[in-house]
Design a protein around this motif. Structure first.
Motif, PDB file in Angstrom:
ATOM      1  N   GLY A 195      80.723  96.743  37.642  1.00  0.00           N
ATOM      2  CA  GLY A 195      81.765  95.720  37.691  1.00  0.00           C
ATOM      3  C   GLY A 195      82.437  95.682  39.048  1.00  0.00           C
ATOM      4  O   GLY A 195      82.663  94.607  39.622  1.00  0.00           O
ATOM      5  N   ILE A 196      82.760  96.853  39.578  1.00  0.00           N
ATOM      6  CA  ILE A 196      83.383  96.950  40.903  1.00  0.00           C
ATOM      7  C   ILE A 196      82.375  96.615  42.000  1.00  0.00           C
ATOM      8  O   ILE A 196      82.665  95.854  42.933  1.00  0.00           O
ATOM      9  CB  ILE A 196      83.955  98.359  41.111  1.00  0.00           C
TER      10      ILE A 196
ATOM     11  N   TYR B 219      79.774  93.516  46.413  1.00  0.00           N
ATOM     12  CA  TYR B 219      78.483  92.998  46.860  1.00  0.00           C
ATOM     13  C   TYR B 219      78.063  91.865  45.919  1.00  0.00           C
ATOM     14  O   TYR B 219      77.177  92.025  45.089  1.00  0.00           O
ATOM     15  CB  TYR B 219      77.435  94.110  46.873  1.00  0.00           C
ATOM     16  N   PRO B 220      78.713  90.693  46.018  1.00  0.00           N
ATOM     17  CA  PRO B 220      78.485  89.603  45.050  1.00  0.00           C
ATOM     18  C   PRO B 220      77.079  89.022  45.075  1.00  0.00           C
ATOM     19  O   PRO B 220      76.680  88.358  44.117  1.00  0.00           O
ATOM     20  CB  PRO B 220      79.527  88.556  45.460  1.00  0.00           C
TER      21      PRO B 220
ATOM     22  N   ALA C 211      83.885 104.184  43.362  1.00  0.00           N
ATOM     23  CA  ALA C 211      83.392 102.813  43.489  1.00  0.00           C
ATOM     24  C   ALA C 211      84.453 101.911  44.110  1.00  0.00           C
ATOM     25  O   ALA C 211      84.141 101.042  44.944  1.00  0.00           O
ATOM     26  CB  ALA C 211      82.970 102.286  42.128  1.00  0.00           C
ATOM     27  N   LEU C 212      85.705 102.105  43.720  1.00  0.00           N
ATOM     28  CA  LEU C 212      86.788 101.286  44.274  1.00  0.00           C
ATOM     29  C   LEU C 212      86.943 101.503  45.780  1.00  0.00           C
ATOM     30  O   LEU C 212      87.271 100.570  46.531  1.00  0.00           O
ATOM     31  CB  LEU C 212      88.108 101.610  43.569  1.00  0.00           C
ATOM     32  N   ALA C 213      86.699 102.735  46.232  1.00  0.00           N
ATOM     33  CA  ALA C 213      86.887 103.057  47.653  1.00  0.00           C
ATOM     34  C   ALA C 213      85.633 102.822  48.489  1.00  0.00           C
ATOM     35  O   ALA C 213      85.681 102.890  49.714  1.00  0.00           O
ATOM     36  CB  ALA C 213      87.305 104.527  47.799  1.00  0.00           C
ATOM     37  N   LEU C 214      84.518 102.532  47.843  1.00  0.00           N
ATOM     38  CA  LEU C 214      83.249 102.380  48.566  1.00  0.00           C
ATOM     39  C   LEU C 214      83.312 101.214  49.553  1.00  0.00           C
ATOM     40  O   LEU C 214      83.796 100.130  49.230  1.00  0.00           O
ATOM     41  CB  LEU C 214      82.117 102.149  47.568  1.00  0.00           C
TER      42      LEU C 214
ATOM     43  N   ASP D 157      82.302  98.030  51.631  1.00  0.00           N
ATOM     44  CA  ASP D 157      81.460  96.867  51.329  1.00  0.00           C
ATOM     45  C   ASP D 157      80.446  96.600  52.441  1.00  0.00           C
ATOM     46  O   ASP D 157      79.778  95.559  52.450  1.00  0.00           O
ATOM     47  CB  ASP D 157      82.316  95.619  51.074  1.00  0.00           C
ATOM     48  N   GLN D 158      80.330  97.574  53.376  1.00  0.00           N
ATOM     49  CA  GLN D 158      79.380  97.446  54.476  1.00  0.00           C
ATOM     50  C   GLN D 158      78.250  98.476  54.403  1.00  0.00           C
ATOM     51  O   GLN D 158      77.350  98.470  55.241  1.00  0.00           O
ATOM     52  CB  GLN D 158      80.115  97.618  55.821  1.00  0.00           C
ATOM     53  N   TRP D 159      78.278  99.359  53.424  1.00  0.00           N
ATOM     54  CA  TRP D 159      77.310 100.454  53.369  1.00  0.00           C
ATOM     55  C   TRP D 159      75.917 100.003  52.947  1.00  0.00           C
ATOM     56  O   TRP D 159      74.921 100.554  53.402  1.00  0.00           O
ATOM     57  CB  TRP D 159      77.804 101.535  52.399  1.00  0.00           C
TER      58      TRP D 159
END
Length: 481
Positions: free
Chosen positions: A434-435, A440-441, A152-155, A157-159
């Motif tokens: 959480g991550i 993706y807020p 999750a940390l490495a995912l 934010d554009q996927w």
């Protein structure tokens, strides 16, 4: 799983059986990641994988659902790999030995991996079924959740493009989760010296049979910590006769309450009788105190061979035992409004190496200041006893949203099927949401899932009837979105 062929969730159980043939302990997920990637490709769906092993499979909207917002489904690929003390199971190559027992699926002498294999199998069944009505689906399978949420940390934010996310890592089917604690791990090391002492008789002292459990979801249940119990026993013995400490070991995972711990001590021949006498008395005293809380609690004393004549320096041994006795473990604070544990610390692992004593602890909180305060407490504890300390990167809390269309539809869909109200909860355990909520807020999130008990222990069991319900519920909810 042949006996479940008539189940309405057979597609789920069939896929779970497939992934249970593949190694998927945390940090050993290459093969399961490849399997899921190939699974998406075989279905002819848009599939991609990143360097961490995360896999995204996109399923187009069914006819007449093209105008609906895409929905994200998410589960993690790894499992906690625990086994009974006498099990010969090798998680690196042996398939999970699945047992169907009434309404439950279990594993023989190991964790089952329904956390979160159940979520993975549910997503696979949804992806396979071309008769379902649903919006465009973005199914994200993450890696290494159990040991640090690295996937999750490495995912990227554009996927993902969806505005609603359904996490499938919940273990109670009557609950929808809308928030969770954040956390961080602390690693302590104390440099120690070994001194030679000849002609001692060596004994292993073992504490076993404790329930253990998930350090988030069960930390508030007053379950005993095997490390703490062993430490108490050793201090009482140390007060009665001279003993030499060779090593202490206990715990296996940062997110599991230790269910076993052991120590090797040395005593002079003339003190063997006294050791056995005091051990018996102290064991009975501790059992009398705690047996109602831990029905299978066991203390054992066994003479063992030792390869060398080296023991931890006496003063350092006393310091180690004192540090463990005062080290924080358990609930630190409660959230009275939400009626949940607000912050806690799990004394998770201890190890004795050639030149150091090691402690690993897991800190959780649903409040930023509480987390910082508990970190400071652990840091001060380390400084008092001379430990070097470092902290992990940590993971953020998932701040709850109680007024969203996603949650409203989730609750109403549940009511339409079961004719009862769904509980809306914030939990003390950590979830990848959480991550993901930070990456993706603008995405609204909930977590659901079938009922699983005993997660992170060989007592893990997964309800068949609950899975049948959740499979129906998830399909209906997707149709309603």
């Amino acid at each position: 799983m042949e006996q479940l062929k008539q189940s309405t969730a057979y597609a789920v159980f069939k896929n779970f059986e497939k992934i249970s043939q593949i190694p998927r302990c945390s940090n050993d997920e290459e093969k399961i990641s490849e399997f899921i990637y190939d699974f998406g490709k075989r279905l002819g769906l848009d599939t991609k994988r990143d360097d961490t092993g995360n896999v995204l499979i996109v399923k187009p909207a069914s006819p007449s659902f093209e105008g609906h917002d895409p929905v994200i489904l998410q589960a993690h690929l790894d499992m906690v790999c625990e086994k009974t003390e006498d099990s010969l199971h090798n998680f690196a190559c042996d398939p999970i030995d699945i047992v169907v027992d009434g309404d439950f699926i279990k594993a023989k002498d190991t964790t089952l991996g329904a956390d979160d294999g159940a979520g993975v199998a549910l997503m696979m069944a949804i992806l396979e079924d071309n008769k379902l009505e649903h919006p465009k689906l973005e199914c994200i399978f993450t890696t290494t959740e159990e040991t640090g949420m690295d996937g999750a940390l490495a995912l990227s934010d554009q996927w993902l493009t969806g505005k609603n996310l359904i996490n499938l890592d919940n273990e109670e089917d009557w609950i929808v989760i809308v928030g969770c604690a954040g956390g961080i791990n602390a690693y302590l090391n104390l440099d120690i010296n070994f001194v030679e002492a000849r002609d001692l008789n060596n004994f292993q002292i073992k504490v076993s049979g404790l329930r253990g459990g998930h350090s988030g979801s069960t930390i508030g249940e007053a379950r005993l910590n095997a490390i703490k119990l062993l430490d108490s026993l050793l201090i009482k013995l140390q007060n009665e006769l001279p003993i030499k400490l060779s090593k202490i070991e206990g715990g296996s995972k940062h997110n599991a309450i230790p269910s076993m711990a052991n120590a090797i001590i040395g005593v002079e021949a003339e003190n063997i009788g006294s050791l056995k006498e005091h051990f018996e008395a102290i064991s009975l005293e501790l059992k009398d105190l705690y047996l109602k809380r831990e029905l299978d609690l066991e203390f054992t004393l066994e003479e063992v061979e030792k390869e060398d004549d080296l023991y931890i320096d006496d003063e350092q041994a006393k310091l180690i035992l004192r540090s463990l006795s005062t080290f924080p473990h358990g609930v630190n604070s409660y959230d009275k409004e939400l009626n949940i544990v607000r912050s806690s610390n799990n004394l998770a692992k201890v190890r004795t190496t050639e030149n150091s004593f090691y402690i690993e602890t897991s800190i959780r909180s649903s409040h930023d200041q509480d987390l910082e305060d508990l970190k400071d407490t652990v840091k001060k504890q380390a400084e008092i006893y001379g430990y070097k300390i470092r902290f992990s990167e940590g993971y953020p809390m998932w701040k709850p949203e109680f007024e969203t269309e996603l949650l409203d539809k989730a609750v109403k869909t549940y009511k339409s099927i079961r004719n009862e109200d769904m509980e809306v909860l914030v939990i003390h355990a950590g979830l990848e949401t959480g991550i993901l909520s930070q990456k993706y807020p603008d995405v609204h999130m909930i977590a659901i899932g079938p009922t699983i008990t005993g997660a992170h222990t060989p007592n893990e069991q997964w309800s068949i009837s609950s899975t049948e319900f959740v499979f129906e519920y998830l399909k209906t909810l997707l149709k309603n979105l």
